[in-house]
Design a protein around this motif. Structure first.
Motif, PDB file in Angstrom:
ATOM      1  N   ARG A   8       2.923  23.645 -22.434  1.00 54.16           N
ATOM      2  CA  ARG A   8       3.710  23.671 -21.204  1.00 54.16           C
ATOM      3  C   ARG A   8       5.213  23.809 -21.517  1.00 54.16           C
ATOM      4  NH1 ARG A   8       6.530  19.453 -17.558  1.00 54.16           N
ATOM      5  NH2 ARG A   8       4.835  17.959 -17.815  1.00 54.16           N
ATOM      6  N   ASN A  59      12.663  15.602 -25.240  1.00 53.99           N
ATOM      7  CA  ASN A  59      12.258  14.695 -24.166  1.00 53.99           C
ATOM      8  C   ASN A  59      12.702  13.268 -24.457  1.00 53.99           C
ATOM      9  OD1 ASN A  59      11.124  16.628 -22.618  1.00 53.99           O
ATOM     10  ND2 ASN A  59       8.995  16.150 -23.137  1.00 53.99           N
ATOM     11  N   GLY A 107      13.094  14.289 -18.690  1.00 56.17           N
ATOM     12  CA  GLY A 107      13.249  15.601 -18.063  1.00 56.17           C
ATOM     13  C   GLY A 107      14.597  15.837 -17.386  1.00 56.17           C
ATOM     14  N   ARG A 143       0.925  19.495 -23.225  1.00 57.72           N
ATOM     15  CA  ARG A 143       2.370  19.416 -22.978  1.00 57.72           C
ATOM     16  C   ARG A 143       3.109  20.326 -23.955  1.00 57.72           C
ATOM     17  NH1 ARG A 143       4.408  15.198 -19.682  1.00 57.72           N
ATOM     18  NH2 ARG A 143       6.227  14.808 -20.979  1.00 57.72           N
ATOM     19  N   GLU A 146      13.714  15.025 -10.359  1.00 53.31           N
ATOM     20  CA  GLU A 146      13.078  13.739 -10.620  1.00 53.31           C
ATOM     21  C   GLU A 146      13.904  13.006 -11.680  1.00 53.31           C
ATOM     22  OE1 GLU A 146       8.559  13.706 -11.444  1.00 53.31           O
ATOM     23  OE2 GLU A 146       9.570  13.189 -13.322  1.00 53.31           O
ATOM     24  N   ASP A 174      -2.718  11.110 -28.654  1.00 48.30           N
ATOM     25  CA  ASP A 174      -2.816  11.417 -27.227  1.00 48.30           C
ATOM     26  C   ASP A 174      -2.933  12.936 -27.075  1.00 48.30           C
ATOM     27  OD1 ASP A 174      -2.461  11.915 -24.564  1.00 48.30           O
ATOM     28  OD2 ASP A 174      -0.521  10.930 -24.373  1.00 48.30           O
ATOM     29  N   ARG A 211       8.200   8.795 -27.838  1.00 47.62           N
ATOM     30  CA  ARG A 211       8.128   9.900 -26.877  1.00 47.62           C
ATOM     31  C   ARG A 211       7.553  11.139 -27.551  1.00 47.62           C
ATOM     32  NH1 ARG A 211      10.603   8.475 -22.111  1.00 47.62           N
ATOM     33  NH2 ARG A 211      11.476   6.398 -22.289  1.00 47.62           N
ATOM     34  N   ASP A 212       7.239  12.178 -26.759  1.00 41.53           N
ATOM     35  CA  ASP A 212       6.503  13.302 -27.355  1.00 41.53           C
ATOM     36  C   ASP A 212       7.360  14.310 -28.120  1.00 41.53           C
ATOM     37  OD1 ASP A 212       7.564  14.092 -24.908  1.00 41.53           O
ATOM     38  OD2 ASP A 212       5.685  14.814 -24.058  1.00 41.53           O
ATOM     39  N   ARG A 252      17.246  16.432 -20.100  1.00 44.89           N
ATOM     40  CA  ARG A 252      16.911  17.704 -20.759  1.00 44.89           C
ATOM     41  C   ARG A 252      17.269  18.894 -19.858  1.00 44.89           C
ATOM     42  NH1 ARG A 252      11.165  17.681 -20.218  1.00 44.89           N
ATOM     43  NH2 ARG A 252      11.627  18.733 -18.261  1.00 44.89           N
ATOM     44  N   LYS A 280       1.538  23.392 -14.115  1.00 48.81           N
ATOM     45  CA  LYS A 280       2.964  23.392 -14.483  1.00 48.81           C
ATOM     46  C   LYS A 280       3.243  24.469 -15.526  1.00 48.81           C
ATOM     47  CE  LYS A 280       5.387  19.183 -13.418  1.00 48.81           C
ATOM     48  NZ  LYS A 280       5.994  17.949 -13.869  1.00 48.81           N
ATOM     49  N   ARG A 285      -0.735  15.562 -25.128  1.00 51.83           N
ATOM     50  CA  ARG A 285       0.469  16.144 -25.748  1.00 51.83           C
ATOM     51  C   ARG A 285       0.231  17.575 -26.201  1.00 51.83           C
ATOM     52  NH1 ARG A 285       1.379  10.694 -29.145  1.00 51.83           N
ATOM     53  NH2 ARG A 285       2.241   9.455 -27.440  1.00 51.83           N
TER      54      ARG A 285
HETATM   55  P1  ATP Z   1       8.967  17.026 -15.875  1.00 50.85           P
HETATM   56  O1  ATP Z   1       9.069  15.786 -15.034  1.00 50.85           O
HETATM   57  O2  ATP Z   1      10.025  18.028 -15.665  1.00 50.85           O
HETATM   58  O3  ATP Z   1       7.607  17.607 -15.818  1.00 50.85           O
HETATM   59  P2  ATP Z   1       9.351  15.182 -18.042  1.00 50.85           P
HETATM   60  O4  ATP Z   1       9.784  15.388 -19.456  1.00 50.85           O
HETATM   61  O5  ATP Z   1      10.217  14.301 -17.193  1.00 50.85           O
HETATM   62  O6  ATP Z   1       9.157  16.607 -17.415  1.00 50.85           O
HETATM   63  P3  ATP Z   1       7.234  13.361 -17.465  1.00 50.85           P
HETATM   64  O7  ATP Z   1       5.765  13.607 -17.511  1.00 50.85           O
HETATM   65  O8  ATP Z   1       7.888  13.046 -16.168  1.00 50.85           O
HETATM   66  O9  ATP Z   1       7.891  14.636 -18.122  1.00 50.85           O
HETATM   67  O10 ATP Z   1       7.533  12.198 -18.513  1.00 50.85           O
HETATM   68  C1  ATP Z   1       8.789  11.561 -18.638  1.00 50.85           C
HETATM   69  C2  ATP Z   1       9.100  11.293 -20.106  1.00 50.85           C
HETATM   70  O11 ATP Z   1       8.105  10.418 -20.665  1.00 50.85           O
HETATM   71  C3  ATP Z   1       9.049  12.532 -21.012  1.00 50.85           C
HETATM   72  O12 ATP Z   1      10.289  13.199 -21.005  1.00 50.85           O
HETATM   73  C4  ATP Z   1       8.728  11.926 -22.349  1.00 50.85           C
HETATM   74  O13 ATP Z   1       9.869  11.357 -22.940  1.00 50.85           O
HETATM   75  C5  ATP Z   1       7.772  10.803 -21.997  1.00 50.85           C
HETATM   76  N1  ATP Z   1       6.361  11.217 -22.018  1.00 50.85           N
HETATM   77  C6  ATP Z   1       5.629  11.722 -21.007  1.00 50.85           C
HETATM   78  N2  ATP Z   1       4.369  11.958 -21.365  1.00 50.85           N
HETATM   79  C7  ATP Z   1       4.276  11.611 -22.664  1.00 50.85           C
HETATM   80  C8  ATP Z   1       3.215  11.593 -23.620  1.00 50.85           C
HETATM   81  N3  ATP Z   1       1.995  12.033 -23.300  1.00 50.85           N
HETATM   82  N4  ATP Z   1       3.496  11.145 -24.857  1.00 50.85           N
HETATM   83  C9  ATP Z   1       4.731  10.688 -25.173  1.00 50.85           C
HETATM   84  N5  ATP Z   1       5.757  10.680 -24.333  1.00 50.85           N
HETATM   85  C10 ATP Z   1       5.556  11.115 -23.097  1.00 50.85           C
END
Ligand code: ATP
Ligand code: MG
Length: 434
Positions: free
Chosen positions: A186, A139, A48, A183, A61, A177, A134-135, A51, A225, A180
Protein backbone atom coordinates in the motif's frame (compact mmCIF):
# COMPACT_ATOMS: atom_id res chain seq x y z
CA UNK A 1 20.68 7.11 -3.78
CA UNK A 2 17.67 7.91 -5.87
CA UNK A 3 15.46 10.87 -5.22
CA UNK A 4 11.98 11.25 -6.61
CA UNK A 5 12.76 14.68 -7.97
CA UNK A 6 10.05 16.31 -5.89
CA UNK A 7 11.71 16.26 -2.53
CA UNK A 8 15.26 16.27 -1.34
CA UNK A 9 16.14 15.22 2.17
CA UNK A 10 16.76 18.75 3.36
CA UNK A 11 13.59 20.08 1.71
CA UNK A 12 11.47 18.11 4.17
CA UNK A 13 12.80 20.32 6.94
CA UNK A 14 12.93 20.10 10.72
CA UNK A 15 9.64 21.78 11.44
CA UNK A 16 6.10 21.95 10.11
CA UNK A 17 5.04 25.57 10.21
CA UNK A 18 1.58 25.84 11.85
CA UNK A 19 0.82 28.80 9.60
CA UNK A 20 1.09 26.49 6.60
CA UNK A 21 -0.20 23.32 8.26
CA UNK A 22 -3.43 24.44 9.83
CA UNK A 23 -4.34 20.96 11.10
CA UNK A 24 -1.65 21.48 13.77
CA UNK A 25 -3.80 24.20 15.30
CA UNK A 26 -7.29 22.97 14.34
CA UNK A 27 -9.89 23.50 17.11
CA UNK A 28 -10.21 19.78 17.88
CA UNK A 29 -6.44 19.31 18.04
CA UNK A 30 -6.08 22.26 20.40
CA UNK A 31 -8.90 21.02 22.59
CA UNK A 32 -7.25 17.60 22.96
CA UNK A 33 -3.81 19.05 23.70
CA UNK A 34 -5.26 21.54 26.19
CA UNK A 35 -7.08 18.70 27.96
CA UNK A 36 -3.92 16.61 28.33
CA UNK A 37 -1.52 19.44 29.25
CA UNK A 38 -2.44 19.76 32.97
CA UNK A 39 -1.39 16.10 33.44
CA UNK A 40 2.16 16.82 32.39
CA UNK A 41 3.84 14.24 30.18
CA UNK A 42 4.60 14.82 26.53
CA UNK A 43 2.12 14.41 23.70
CA UNK A 44 3.14 14.54 20.06
CA UNK A 45 1.59 14.08 16.65
CA UNK A 46 2.57 10.81 15.00
CA UNK A 47 2.23 8.68 11.89
CA UNK A 48 0.26 9.46 8.74
CA UNK A 49 -0.47 13.11 9.55
CA UNK A 50 3.19 14.03 10.01
CA UNK A 51 4.29 11.92 7.04
CA UNK A 52 1.67 13.34 4.68
CA UNK A 53 2.14 16.94 5.82
CA UNK A 54 5.87 16.73 5.12
CA UNK A 55 5.23 15.90 1.49
CA UNK A 56 2.37 18.33 1.08
CA UNK A 57 -0.48 15.84 1.05
CA UNK A 58 -3.76 16.72 2.74
CA UNK A 59 -4.14 15.61 6.34
CA UNK A 60 -7.53 14.39 7.49
CA UNK A 61 -6.77 12.07 10.34
CA UNK A 62 -4.61 13.18 13.24
CA UNK A 63 -3.15 10.67 15.71
CA UNK A 64 -1.25 11.37 18.92
CA UNK A 65 1.41 9.50 20.88
CA UNK A 66 1.80 10.31 24.56
CA UNK A 67 3.90 9.44 27.58
CA UNK A 68 0.72 9.54 29.72
CA UNK A 69 -0.75 6.21 30.78
CA UNK A 70 -4.10 5.28 29.19
CA UNK A 71 -6.02 5.77 32.47
CA UNK A 72 -4.44 9.19 32.81
CA UNK A 73 -5.57 10.08 29.30
CA UNK A 74 -9.13 8.97 30.05
CA UNK A 75 -9.17 10.99 33.30
CA UNK A 76 -7.79 14.07 31.61
CA UNK A 77 -10.38 13.93 28.87
CA UNK A 78 -13.16 13.45 31.37
CA UNK A 79 -11.99 16.39 33.43
CA UNK A 80 -12.02 18.56 30.33
CA UNK A 81 -15.55 17.42 29.54
CA UNK A 82 -14.48 15.48 26.45
CA UNK A 83 -15.67 12.08 25.41
CA UNK A 84 -12.95 9.42 25.66
CA UNK A 85 -13.58 6.04 24.08
CA UNK A 86 -11.34 3.19 25.27
CA UNK A 87 -10.83 1.90 21.73
CA UNK A 88 -7.95 -0.40 22.60
CA UNK A 89 -7.10 -0.04 26.29
CA UNK A 90 -4.87 -3.12 26.23
CA UNK A 91 -2.76 -1.50 23.53
CA UNK A 92 -2.94 1.92 25.10
CA UNK A 93 -5.24 3.54 22.56
CA UNK A 94 -8.02 5.93 23.48
CA UNK A 95 -10.12 7.89 21.04
CA UNK A 96 -10.91 11.42 22.10
CA UNK A 97 -13.84 13.17 20.50
CA UNK A 98 -13.35 16.89 20.05
CA UNK A 99 -14.92 19.36 17.65
CA UNK A 100 -16.90 16.47 16.16
CA UNK A 101 -13.79 14.50 15.20
CA UNK A 102 -12.07 11.44 16.63
CA UNK A 103 -8.42 11.54 17.67
CA UNK A 104 -6.51 8.40 18.58
CA UNK A 105 -4.19 8.91 21.51
CA UNK A 106 -1.78 6.02 22.08
CA UNK A 107 0.57 5.63 25.02
CA UNK A 108 4.20 5.03 24.06
CA UNK A 109 4.78 1.32 24.03
CA UNK A 110 7.05 -1.53 23.35
CA UNK A 111 5.77 -4.83 21.95
CA UNK A 112 6.85 -7.55 24.34
CA UNK A 113 5.57 -10.46 22.30
CA UNK A 114 3.54 -10.62 19.14
CA UNK A 115 1.20 -13.34 17.99
CA UNK A 116 0.10 -12.71 14.44
CA UNK A 117 -1.74 -9.44 14.64
CA UNK A 118 -1.97 -9.38 18.41
CA UNK A 119 0.76 -8.09 20.63
CA UNK A 120 1.45 -8.12 24.33
CA UNK A 121 2.59 -4.61 25.10
CA UNK A 122 4.40 -2.75 27.82
CA UNK A 123 3.95 0.99 28.18
CA UNK A 124 7.03 3.12 28.06
CA UNK A 125 8.14 6.73 28.16
CA UNK A 126 10.86 6.31 25.59
CA UNK A 127 10.16 7.80 22.20
CA UNK A 128 12.78 5.83 20.36
CA UNK A 129 11.38 2.55 21.69
CA UNK A 130 7.91 3.57 20.54
CA UNK A 131 9.31 4.45 17.12
CA UNK A 132 10.91 1.04 16.63
CA UNK A 133 7.67 -0.89 17.21
CA UNK A 134 6.06 0.96 14.27
CA UNK A 135 6.09 -0.50 10.76
CA UNK A 136 7.95 1.79 8.34
CA UNK A 137 10.56 4.44 8.96
CA UNK A 138 8.37 7.25 7.60
CA UNK A 139 5.45 6.12 9.76
CA UNK A 140 7.51 6.67 12.90
CA UNK A 141 7.82 10.43 12.49
CA UNK A 142 6.60 12.58 15.37
CA UNK A 143 5.93 16.29 15.58
CA UNK A 144 5.79 18.49 18.68
CA UNK A 145 2.90 20.86 19.25
CA UNK A 146 4.91 23.62 17.55
CA UNK A 147 5.59 21.40 14.53
CA UNK A 148 9.17 20.39 15.39
CA UNK A 149 9.90 17.02 13.79
CA UNK A 150 11.33 14.10 15.79
CA UNK A 151 12.86 11.47 13.55
CA UNK A 152 14.49 8.47 15.21
CA UNK A 153 14.54 6.16 12.20
CA UNK A 154 15.71 8.32 9.27
CA UNK A 155 12.10 8.40 8.16
CA UNK A 156 12.49 11.74 6.41
CA UNK A 157 15.35 10.45 4.33
CA UNK A 158 13.31 7.44 3.17
CA UNK A 159 10.22 9.56 2.60
CA UNK A 160 12.22 11.96 0.44
CA UNK A 161 13.59 9.20 -1.73
CA UNK A 162 10.39 7.17 -1.85
CA UNK A 163 11.84 4.16 -0.06
CA UNK A 164 9.37 2.06 1.92
CA UNK A 165 11.61 0.56 4.55
CA UNK A 166 10.67 -1.62 7.51
CA UNK A 167 12.06 -0.59 10.86
CA UNK A 168 14.39 -3.43 11.83
CA UNK A 169 14.64 -6.68 9.90
CA UNK A 170 11.90 -6.93 7.29
CA UNK A 171 11.51 -10.65 7.88
CA UNK A 172 10.97 -10.24 11.62
CA UNK A 173 8.48 -7.43 11.14
CA UNK A 174 6.40 -9.33 8.58
CA UNK A 175 6.38 -12.49 10.66
CA UNK A 176 5.25 -10.55 13.72
CA UNK A 177 2.27 -9.14 11.85
CA UNK A 178 1.45 -10.14 8.30
CA UNK A 179 -0.81 -7.13 7.76
CA UNK A 180 2.47 -5.23 7.37
CA UNK A 181 3.01 -7.17 4.19
CA UNK A 182 -0.05 -5.54 2.65
CA UNK A 183 0.85 -2.20 4.18
CA UNK A 184 4.20 -2.49 2.43
CA UNK A 185 2.49 -2.70 -0.96
CA UNK A 186 0.00 0.00 0.00
CA UNK A 187 2.72 2.51 0.93
CA UNK A 188 4.74 1.46 -2.13
CA UNK A 189 1.72 2.34 -4.27
CA UNK A 190 1.33 5.77 -2.68
CA UNK A 191 4.87 6.83 -1.88
CA UNK A 192 7.30 4.44 -3.54
CA UNK A 193 9.84 5.73 -6.02
CA UNK A 194 12.61 3.86 -7.81
CA UNK A 195 13.61 0.34 -6.86
CA UNK A 196 11.78 -1.10 -3.85
CA UNK A 197 13.84 -2.28 -0.88
CA UNK A 198 15.09 -5.79 -1.83
CA UNK A 199 15.05 -7.03 1.75
CA UNK A 200 11.39 -6.04 2.11
CA UNK A 201 10.44 -7.61 -1.21
CA UNK A 202 12.20 -10.83 -0.29
CA UNK A 203 10.38 -10.99 3.06
CA UNK A 204 7.02 -10.34 1.38
CA UNK A 205 7.68 -13.07 -1.17
CA UNK A 206 8.66 -15.63 1.46
CA UNK A 207 5.91 -14.87 3.90
CA UNK A 208 2.96 -14.18 1.60
CA UNK A 209 1.38 -17.51 2.72
CA UNK A 210 0.79 -15.84 6.11
CA UNK A 211 -1.80 -13.59 4.46
CA UNK A 212 -4.35 -16.38 4.71
CA UNK A 213 -4.54 -15.82 8.47
CA UNK A 214 -5.64 -12.17 8.30
CA UNK A 215 -9.15 -10.93 8.89
CA UNK A 216 -10.94 -10.39 5.59
CA UNK A 217 -12.03 -6.94 6.66
CA UNK A 218 -8.46 -5.77 7.27
CA UNK A 219 -7.36 -7.20 3.94
CA UNK A 220 -10.23 -5.42 2.19
CA UNK A 221 -9.39 -2.15 3.89
CA UNK A 222 -5.72 -2.29 2.84
CA UNK A 223 -6.43 -3.42 -0.71
CA UNK A 224 -8.97 -0.66 -1.34
CA UNK A 225 -6.50 1.90 0.00
CA UNK A 226 -3.75 0.46 -2.17
CA UNK A 227 -5.92 0.50 -5.29
CA UNK A 228 -6.93 4.12 -4.69
CA UNK A 229 -3.36 5.39 -5.13
CA UNK A 230 -3.12 7.57 -8.25
CA UNK A 231 -0.99 4.98 -10.05
CA UNK A 232 -0.84 1.66 -8.22
CA UNK A 233 0.25 -0.38 -11.26
CA UNK A 234 3.84 -1.13 -10.33
CA UNK A 235 3.04 -1.82 -6.66
CA UNK A 236 0.28 -4.19 -7.76
CA UNK A 237 2.60 -5.94 -10.20
CA UNK A 238 5.13 -6.35 -7.40
CA UNK A 239 2.47 -7.72 -5.09
CA UNK A 240 1.46 -10.22 -7.76
CA UNK A 241 5.07 -11.21 -8.36
CA UNK A 242 5.45 -11.84 -4.63
CA UNK A 243 2.52 -14.24 -4.72
CA UNK A 244 0.33 -12.01 -2.53
CA UNK A 245 -2.44 -11.12 -5.01
CA UNK A 246 -3.40 -14.75 -5.55
CA UNK A 247 -3.74 -15.17 -1.79
CA UNK A 248 -6.19 -12.36 -1.31
CA UNK A 249 -8.31 -12.34 -4.46
CA UNK A 250 -10.61 -15.36 -4.85
CA UNK A 251 -10.78 -15.04 -8.67
CA UNK A 252 -8.08 -14.52 -11.32
CA UNK A 253 -8.00 -10.74 -11.78
CA UNK A 254 -8.79 -9.12 -15.13
CA UNK A 255 -5.52 -7.19 -15.15
CA UNK A 256 -5.70 -5.80 -18.65
CA UNK A 257 -9.00 -4.05 -18.03
CA UNK A 258 -7.67 -2.63 -14.79
CA UNK A 259 -4.45 -1.35 -16.36
CA UNK A 260 -6.53 0.42 -19.00
CA UNK A 261 -8.76 2.00 -16.40
CA UNK A 262 -5.79 3.36 -14.46
CA UNK A 263 -4.18 4.62 -17.66
CA UNK A 264 -7.42 6.35 -18.75
CA UNK A 265 -7.85 7.97 -15.33
CA UNK A 266 -4.28 9.20 -15.36
CA UNK A 267 -4.62 10.53 -18.90
CA UNK A 268 -7.71 12.48 -17.95
CA UNK A 269 -6.28 13.48 -14.58
CA UNK A 270 -9.24 11.76 -12.99
CA UNK A 271 -7.65 9.90 -10.14
CA UNK A 272 -9.81 11.77 -7.63
CA UNK A 273 -7.06 11.63 -5.02
CA UNK A 274 -9.70 12.10 -2.37
CA UNK A 275 -9.67 10.88 1.21
CA UNK A 276 -11.99 8.95 3.45
CA UNK A 277 -15.11 7.57 1.81
CA UNK A 278 -14.15 8.99 -1.53
CA UNK A 279 -10.87 7.15 -1.45
CA UNK A 280 -12.62 3.87 -0.71
CA UNK A 281 -14.97 4.41 -3.67
CA UNK A 282 -12.00 5.05 -5.96
CA UNK A 283 -10.46 1.80 -4.77
CA UNK A 284 -13.76 0.01 -5.24
CA UNK A 285 -14.03 0.99 -8.89
CA UNK A 286 -10.48 -0.18 -9.52
CA UNK A 287 -11.33 -3.43 -7.73
CA UNK A 288 -14.34 -3.84 -10.03
CA UNK A 289 -12.04 -3.47 -13.03
CA UNK A 290 -9.99 -6.36 -11.62
CA UNK A 291 -13.07 -8.52 -11.06
CA UNK A 292 -14.38 -10.68 -13.92
CA UNK A 293 -17.79 -9.23 -14.87
CA UNK A 294 -20.00 -12.03 -13.61
CA UNK A 295 -22.32 -11.85 -10.58
CA UNK A 296 -20.55 -14.90 -9.07
CA UNK A 297 -17.15 -13.20 -9.24
CA UNK A 298 -18.53 -10.00 -7.76
CA UNK A 299 -20.02 -11.98 -4.91
CA UNK A 300 -16.85 -13.92 -4.23
CA UNK A 301 -14.76 -10.76 -4.14
CA UNK A 302 -17.32 -9.08 -1.87
CA UNK A 303 -17.09 -11.97 0.55
CA UNK A 304 -13.31 -12.40 0.40
CA UNK A 305 -12.74 -8.73 1.22
CA UNK A 306 -15.79 -8.34 3.44
CA UNK A 307 -17.16 -5.42 1.53
CA UNK A 308 -20.39 -3.90 2.81
CA UNK A 309 -23.65 -4.96 1.19
CA UNK A 310 -23.92 -1.63 -0.60
CA UNK A 311 -20.34 -1.92 -1.86
CA UNK A 312 -20.95 -5.46 -3.06
CA UNK A 313 -24.00 -4.25 -4.98
CA UNK A 314 -21.92 -1.50 -6.52
CA UNK A 315 -19.22 -3.93 -7.69
CA UNK A 316 -21.89 -6.12 -9.23
CA UNK A 317 -23.79 -3.24 -10.87
CA UNK A 318 -20.69 -1.53 -12.22
CA UNK A 319 -19.45 -4.80 -13.73
CA UNK A 320 -22.83 -5.73 -15.20
CA UNK A 321 -23.61 -2.33 -16.66
CA UNK A 322 -20.10 -1.85 -18.07
CA UNK A 323 -20.50 -5.14 -19.92
CA UNK A 324 -23.81 -3.94 -21.41
CA UNK A 325 -22.91 -0.41 -22.45
CA UNK A 326 -22.30 -0.05 -26.20
CA UNK A 327 -18.98 0.98 -27.70
CA UNK A 328 -17.80 4.47 -26.83
CA UNK A 329 -16.57 4.93 -30.39
CA UNK A 330 -20.09 5.79 -31.48
CA UNK A 331 -20.60 8.58 -28.99
CA UNK A 332 -24.28 9.23 -29.78
CA UNK A 333 -25.33 5.63 -29.16
CA UNK A 334 -23.18 5.53 -26.03
CA UNK A 335 -24.67 8.74 -24.69
CA UNK A 336 -28.23 7.49 -25.21
CA UNK A 337 -27.38 4.26 -23.36
CA UNK A 338 -25.78 6.31 -20.61
CA UNK A 339 -28.97 8.37 -20.18
CA UNK A 340 -30.91 5.13 -19.82
CA UNK A 341 -28.40 3.91 -17.23
CA UNK A 342 -28.72 7.20 -15.34
CA UNK A 343 -32.50 6.84 -15.37
CA UNK A 344 -32.40 3.22 -14.18
CA UNK A 345 -29.52 3.15 -11.73
CA UNK A 346 -28.50 6.68 -10.79
CA UNK A 347 -25.32 8.63 -11.27
CA UNK A 348 -22.86 6.64 -9.19
CA UNK A 349 -23.52 3.37 -10.99
CA UNK A 350 -23.77 4.96 -14.44
CA UNK A 351 -20.61 7.03 -14.13
CA UNK A 352 -18.52 4.16 -12.77
CA UNK A 353 -19.71 1.82 -15.50
CA UNK A 354 -19.04 4.47 -18.15
CA UNK A 355 -15.50 4.83 -16.86
CA UNK A 356 -14.95 1.07 -16.96
CA UNK A 357 -16.43 0.69 -20.43
CA UNK A 358 -14.67 3.61 -22.11
CA UNK A 359 -11.34 2.76 -20.48
CA UNK A 360 -11.60 -0.73 -21.89
CA UNK A 361 -11.59 0.84 -25.35
CA UNK A 362 -8.75 3.18 -24.48
CA UNK A 363 -11.07 6.22 -24.43
CA UNK A 364 -11.40 8.93 -21.81
CA UNK A 365 -14.76 10.16 -20.52
CA UNK A 366 -14.37 13.47 -22.31
CA UNK A 367 -13.74 11.84 -25.66
CA UNK A 368 -17.15 10.23 -25.40
CA UNK A 369 -18.87 13.32 -23.95
CA UNK A 370 -19.84 11.54 -20.74
CA UNK A 371 -19.44 14.58 -18.55
CA UNK A 372 -21.68 16.60 -20.83
CA UNK A 373 -24.46 14.05 -20.37
CA UNK A 374 -24.00 13.73 -16.63
CA UNK A 375 -23.75 17.44 -15.91
CA UNK A 376 -26.89 18.21 -17.87
CA UNK A 377 -28.85 15.32 -16.41
CA UNK A 378 -32.04 15.59 -14.44
CA UNK A 379 -34.02 12.41 -14.33
CA UNK A 380 -37.08 12.88 -16.62
CA UNK A 381 -40.55 12.15 -15.29
CA UNK A 382 -42.42 9.46 -17.18
CA UNK A 383 -45.33 11.54 -18.45
CA UNK A 384 -48.07 8.91 -18.14
CA UNK A 385 -49.79 7.92 -14.88
CA UNK A 386 -52.69 5.88 -13.55
CA UNK A 387 -55.07 8.82 -13.89
CA UNK A 388 -54.30 9.10 -17.63
CA UNK A 389 -54.83 5.38 -18.00
CA UNK A 390 -58.23 5.52 -16.31
CA UNK A 391 -59.25 8.30 -18.61
CA UNK A 392 -58.26 6.06 -21.50
CA UNK A 393 -60.65 3.44 -20.17
CA UNK A 394 -58.39 1.12 -18.14
CA UNK A 395 -59.39 -0.23 -14.83
CA UNK A 396 -57.03 -0.24 -11.89
CA UNK A 397 -55.24 -3.61 -11.73
CA UNK A 398 -52.26 -5.68 -12.80
CA UNK A 399 -53.01 -5.26 -16.49
CA UNK A 400 -52.89 -1.49 -16.22
CA UNK A 401 -49.54 -1.73 -14.42
CA UNK A 402 -48.26 -3.96 -17.17
CA UNK A 403 -49.22 -1.51 -19.90
CA UNK A 404 -47.76 1.43 -17.98
CA UNK A 405 -44.44 -0.38 -17.63
CA UNK A 406 -44.41 -1.37 -21.31
CA UNK A 407 -45.05 2.22 -22.41
CA UNK A 408 -42.38 3.47 -20.02
CA UNK A 409 -39.86 1.04 -21.57
CA UNK A 410 -40.87 2.30 -25.02
CA UNK A 411 -40.45 5.96 -23.94
CA UNK A 412 -37.07 5.20 -22.29
CA UNK A 413 -35.82 3.36 -25.40
CA UNK A 414 -36.66 6.48 -27.44
CA UNK A 415 -34.33 8.54 -25.30
CA UNK A 416 -37.22 9.96 -23.20
CA UNK A 417 -38.34 12.08 -26.15
CA UNK A 418 -42.01 10.98 -26.59
CA UNK A 419 -44.46 13.45 -25.07
CA UNK A 420 -47.45 12.65 -22.88
CA UNK A 421 -49.63 12.63 -25.97
CA UNK A 422 -47.24 10.20 -27.73
CA UNK A 423 -47.29 7.94 -24.65
CA UNK A 424 -51.09 7.97 -24.54
CA UNK A 425 -51.22 6.97 -28.20
CA UNK A 426 -48.68 4.22 -27.55
CA UNK A 427 -50.79 2.91 -24.67
CA UNK A 428 -53.78 2.67 -27.03
CA UNK A 429 -51.68 0.98 -29.70
CA UNK A 430 -50.46 -1.43 -27.05
CA UNK A 431 -54.03 -2.28 -26.10
CA UNK A 432 -54.96 -2.87 -29.73
CA UNK A 433 -52.02 -5.22 -30.14
CA UNK A 434 -52.91 -7.36 -27.15
P1 ATP B 1 -3.31 6.47 6.89
O1 ATP B 1 -4.12 6.81 8.10
O2 ATP B 1 -3.03 7.59 5.97
O3 ATP B 1 -3.84 5.28 6.19
P2 ATP B 1 -1.28 5.86 8.83
O4 ATP B 1 0.20 5.72 8.71
O5 ATP B 1 -1.78 6.93 9.75
O6 ATP B 1 -1.84 6.02 7.37
P3 ATP B 1 -2.74 4.02 10.44
O7 ATP B 1 -3.24 2.66 10.08
O8 ATP B 1 -3.70 5.10 10.77
O9 ATP B 1 -1.80 4.45 9.25
O10 ATP B 1 -1.73 3.81 11.66
C1 ATP B 1 -1.17 4.87 12.41
C2 ATP B 1 0.28 4.57 12.75
O11 ATP B 1 0.36 3.38 13.55
C3 ATP B 1 1.17 4.25 11.54
O12 ATP B 1 1.69 5.44 10.98
C4 ATP B 1 2.24 3.40 12.16
O13 ATP B 1 3.19 4.18 12.84
C5 ATP B 1 1.48 2.59 13.18
N1 ATP B 1 0.99 1.31 12.65
C6 ATP B 1 -0.20 1.06 12.06
N2 ATP B 1 -0.33 -0.22 11.73
C7 ATP B 1 0.80 -0.83 12.11
C8 ATP B 1 1.28 -2.18 12.07
N3 ATP B 1 0.54 -3.15 11.51
N4 ATP B 1 2.49 -2.43 12.58
C9 ATP B 1 3.23 -1.45 13.15
N5 ATP B 1 2.85 -0.18 13.21
C10 ATP B 1 1.66 0.14 12.72
MG1 MG C 1 -3.79 7.20 10.26
Amino acid sequence: MTTNGLFSESSLGDRLDPAAHLWLVAPGVRTVLDALRPCGGITRFVGGAVRDALIGRPVNEVDFATTLQPEGVLDALQRAGLKGIPTGMAHGTITAVADGKGYEITTLRRDVRTFGRRAEVAFSDDWETDATRRDFTFNALYADEDGTIRDFTEGRRDLARGLVRFIGRAEDRVREDSLRLLRFFRFTAWLGQGEPDPEAVDACRRFSPLLGGLSRERVGHEILKLLAAPDPRSAWALMTACGATARILPVPPTEERWVRLVAAQLAADETFAGRGENLRRTGLLRLTALTPPTPESAQRVTEALRLSRAEGRLVESWGRLAAHLPSGHTAKVFQAALRQALYDEGEEVALGAALLRTAEEGLTLDEVGVREVINGWTSPMFPLNGEDMRKLGWEEGPEMGLVLRAVEAWWRARDFQPTREDCRAEACRFADKT
